[in-house]
Design a protein around this motif. Sequence first.
Motif, PDB file in Angstrom:
ATOM      1  N   ASP A 127       0.941  -0.834  -0.778  1.00  0.00           N
ATOM      2  CA  ASP A 127      -0.064   0.109   0.419  1.00  0.00           C
ATOM      3  C   ASP A 127       0.854   1.068   0.380  1.00  0.00           C
ATOM      4  OD1 ASP A 127      -2.259   2.103   0.812  1.00  0.00           O
ATOM      5  OD2 ASP A 127      -2.816   0.824   0.847  1.00  0.00           O
ATOM      6  N   ASP A 139      -3.312  -2.988  -1.848  1.00  0.00           N
ATOM      7  CA  ASP A 139      -4.522  -1.966  -2.067  1.00  0.00           C
ATOM      8  C   ASP A 139      -4.653  -1.592  -3.186  1.00  0.00           C
ATOM      9  OD1 ASP A 139      -5.552   0.961  -1.762  1.00  0.00           O
ATOM     10  OD2 ASP A 139      -4.221   2.129  -1.723  1.00  0.00           O
ATOM     11  N   PHE A 140      -5.979  -1.571  -3.948  1.00  0.00           N
ATOM     12  CA  PHE A 140      -6.285  -1.339  -5.688  1.00  0.00           C
ATOM     13  C   PHE A 140      -5.923  -0.431  -6.065  1.00  0.00           C
ATOM     14  CE2 PHE A 140      -9.344  -0.539  -8.536  1.00  0.00           C
ATOM     15  CZ  PHE A 140      -9.310  -2.540  -9.333  1.00  0.00           C
ATOM     16  N   ARG A 141      -5.827   0.992  -5.679  1.00  0.00           N
ATOM     17  CA  ARG A 141      -5.370   2.095  -5.877  1.00  0.00           C
ATOM     18  C   ARG A 141      -3.731   2.601  -5.927  1.00  0.00           C
ATOM     19  NH1 ARG A 141     -11.144   5.226  -7.079  1.00  0.00           N
ATOM     20  NH2 ARG A 141     -12.149   4.185  -8.707  1.00  0.00           N
ATOM     21  N   GLY A 186      -1.251  -1.105  -9.859  1.00  0.00           N
ATOM     22  CA  GLY A 186      -1.569  -1.075  -8.759  1.00  0.00           C
ATOM     23  C   GLY A 186      -2.442  -2.501  -8.424  1.00  0.00           C
ATOM     24  N   THR A 188      -9.728  -1.514  -1.189  1.00  0.00           N
ATOM     25  CA  THR A 188     -10.208  -0.432  -1.360  1.00  0.00           C
ATOM     26  C   THR A 188     -10.681   0.849  -0.437  1.00  0.00           C
ATOM     27  OG1 THR A 188     -10.624   0.544  -3.313  1.00  0.00           O
ATOM     28  CG2 THR A 188     -12.183  -1.184  -3.135  1.00  0.00           C
ATOM     29  N   HIS A 248     -11.971   3.665  -2.590  1.00  0.00           N
ATOM     30  CA  HIS A 248     -12.830   3.341  -3.708  1.00  0.00           C
ATOM     31  C   HIS A 248     -13.785   2.284  -3.750  1.00  0.00           C
ATOM     32  CE1 HIS A 248     -10.615   7.098  -3.001  1.00  0.00           C
ATOM     33  NE2 HIS A 248      -9.508   5.735  -3.813  1.00  0.00           N
ATOM     34  N   LEU A 285     -15.440  -3.083  -9.346  1.00  0.00           N
ATOM     35  CA  LEU A 285     -14.605  -3.148  -8.632  1.00  0.00           C
ATOM     36  C   LEU A 285     -14.252  -4.767  -8.268  1.00  0.00           C
ATOM     37  CD1 LEU A 285     -11.847  -1.005  -9.480  1.00  0.00           C
ATOM     38  CD2 LEU A 285     -12.143  -0.649  -6.848  1.00  0.00           C
TER      39      LEU A 285
END
Length: 118
Positions: free
Chosen positions: A9, A52-54, A59, A80, A82, A87
């Motif tokens: 992350d 973490d996705f983003r 990513g 995430t 978001h 997603l």
Amino acid sequence: MEQTIFVVDDDAAIRDSLRMMLETAGFAVRDFVSAQSFLVDSGLQGGCLIVDFRMPGMGGLELQEELVRRKASIPVIVMTGHADVPLAVRAMRAGAIDFVEKPFDQERMLQSVSDALA
């Protein structure tokens, strides 16, 4: 063989929080600021990955796809801040074993890690 939980992350506060929680629960933890640093330095052996996705650069989904290309069989938990249904579906189709929203619930995250290691 001790199983390591890898945390990837770009947010230092999230990495520190996860490390403290997981180490308190008795897990060995290695954390990384980026997907690229994880791919270079993790060894990809055993345990599970919380990603973490983003993140800047690569990513979480791209990291999952790279692990599949490398035939690395490590369970992945995607988190995430978001979240939305498409997603989550993308992450699960890419092989994630769980999809966790930030801020994460400690008990849920520990259960996800236990499930990943089982």
